[in-house]
Design a protein around this motif. Structure first.
Motif, short mmCIF file in Angstrom:
data_model
loop_
_atom_site.label_atom_id
_atom_site.label_comp_id
_atom_site.label_asym_id
_atom_site.label_seq_id
_atom_site.Cartn_x
_atom_site.Cartn_y
_atom_site.Cartn_z
N ASP A 1 0.27 10.34 2.79
CA ASP A 1 1.19 10.73 1.72
C ASP A 1 2.62 10.26 2.01
O ASP A 1 3.33 9.80 1.12
CB ASP A 1 1.16 12.25 1.50
N GLU A 2 3.01 10.38 3.29
CA GLU A 2 4.35 9.92 3.68
C GLU A 2 4.51 8.41 3.46
O GLU A 2 5.50 7.94 2.91
CB GLU A 2 4.58 10.15 5.18
N LEU A 3 3.51 7.67 3.93
CA LEU A 3 3.57 6.21 3.82
C LEU A 3 3.57 5.79 2.35
O LEU A 3 4.31 4.89 1.94
CB LEU A 3 2.38 5.56 4.55
N ARG B 1 -1.72 13.72 5.42
CA ARG B 1 -0.26 13.93 5.39
C ARG B 1 0.47 12.63 5.72
O ARG B 1 1.45 12.27 5.09
CB ARG B 1 0.13 15.05 6.37
N ARG B 2 -0.04 11.94 6.73
CA ARG B 2 0.56 10.66 7.14
C ARG B 2 0.48 9.66 5.97
O ARG B 2 1.44 8.98 5.65
CB ARG B 2 -0.20 10.15 8.37
N ALA C 1 -2.65 4.92 8.24
CA ALA C 1 -2.68 6.38 8.34
C ALA C 1 -3.90 6.87 9.11
O ALA C 1 -3.84 7.89 9.80
CB ALA C 1 -2.65 7.00 6.93
N ALA D 1 4.62 7.53 -0.21
CA ALA D 1 5.91 7.84 -0.84
C ALA D 1 6.92 6.73 -0.53
O ALA D 1 7.70 6.33 -1.40
CB ALA D 1 6.42 9.19 -0.33
N ARG D 2 6.91 6.23 0.71
CA ARG D 2 7.84 5.15 1.07
C ARG D 2 7.55 3.89 0.26
O ARG D 2 8.47 3.25 -0.26
CB ARG D 2 7.73 4.85 2.58
#
Ligand code: GLN
Length: 287
Positions: free
Chosen positions: A67-69, A64-65, A42, A71-72
């Motif tokens: 958080d996305e990673l 933000r990046r 990230a 979550a995956r």
């Protein structure tokens, strides 16, 4: 990390790593390592950057990046699919959900097969169901005089394998689309290698954790977990020169069944090797 600023201790990388690894405990058995990889990805850091700059606070975009990673990964998506790479035989291979993620036990197959290939011998060697190309690439790199034929029924997997061969500049591999040995008509092979699927269809392992995200066709081998092995044992003979080697990776509890299968098909000099965890994992024999 150009844009990172230095304030707010609770949001610096060191604290984030602590927080994320505890959040990942439920989803991953390698939570701390996963947290480090996700933060590096990230924030565009390498490992030494991660260590030296752990007092910095990621920017809004980086958060933000991350958080996305995160979550995956919490959903169970394997780290290798998130990063797009996995190390195998000292090569950083590209991987995607079209291919099985290369595993350390497969390095044992490569090691044992290599020990039987004289350096400089211009052998023709097949890797059946190549996936990411892991086995084919390792053999092609270690034995540049050999010609390696890598098959896979999945065109998407072959794209990944081809991209890996290009990444490492390996021109002694040919990729062929089709089931197992089907694209090898007319070839006289010195050796056949495969890490076929070998998990029983009813094995709960297939529905758990990271494995859920991998191609089931690379894992699920029917009611007894030996369907692919049986097919390969039967058909590899048609292509092997007399005395040619067949090397298979299999489940830790399948050594006896694989030996019986190979015996039934007339292979000889059957040997089995244990993986570092002590499981009988790789069997070799001769046509
Ligand atoms: N060793 C893998 C696993 O247990 C299976 C690999 C395979 O089926 N070829 O997830």
């Amino acid at each position: 990390m150009k844009h990172a600023v230095r304030h707010d201790e609770a949001a610096d990388i060191r604290s984030l790593l602590r927080k994320i690894s505890s959040e990942l405990q439920a989803a991953s058995s390698t939570a701390r390592l996963d947290a480090e990889v996700l933060v590096m990805l990230a924030c565009g850091l390498d490992r030494s950057g991660l260590i030296k700059q752990d007092h910095l606070v990621p920017t809004g975009d980086q958060r933000r990046r991350l958080d996305e990673l995160l979550a995956r990964r919490k959903q169970g998506e394997p780290i290798a699919y998130i990063t797009g790479v996995r190390e195998f035989w000292s090569m950083e291979l590209m991987v995607s959900p079209a291919v099985l993620i290369p595993r350390p036990e497969t390095e044992l197959l490569v090691e044992k097969a290599l020990a039987c290939i004289p350096p400089g011998a211009p052998w023709t060697i097949a890797d059946l169901g190549t996936g990411s190309g892991a086995i084919a690439l390792a053999i092609a790199a270690e034995r540049p005089h050999c010609r390696v034929l890598a098959t896979d029924r999945s065109p998407a997997a072959l794209d990944v394998a081809r991209a890996n061969a290009a990444k490492f500049g390996l021109s002694n591999i040919e990729f062929r689309a089709g089931d197992w040995n089907a694209p090898l008509a007319g070839e006289a092979l010195d050796m056949v290698l495969s890490n076929p699927p070998y998990i029983r269809s009813d094995d709960p392992h297939l529905q758990e954790g990271d494995v859920r995200f991998e191609p089931q066709a690379a894992l699920d081998a029917g009611a007894d977990g030996l369907e692919a092995m049986r097919h390969i044992a039967r058909h590899a003979r048609q292509h092997l020169k007399p005395g040619g080697g067949l090397w298979l990776e299999h489940g830790g509890d399948q050594a006896g069944a694989v030996r019986d299968l190979l015996n039934a098909h007339g292979y000889r000099a059957i040997v089995c090797h244990r993986d570092p965890a002590g499981h009988e994992r790789v069997t070799g024999c001769r046509a």
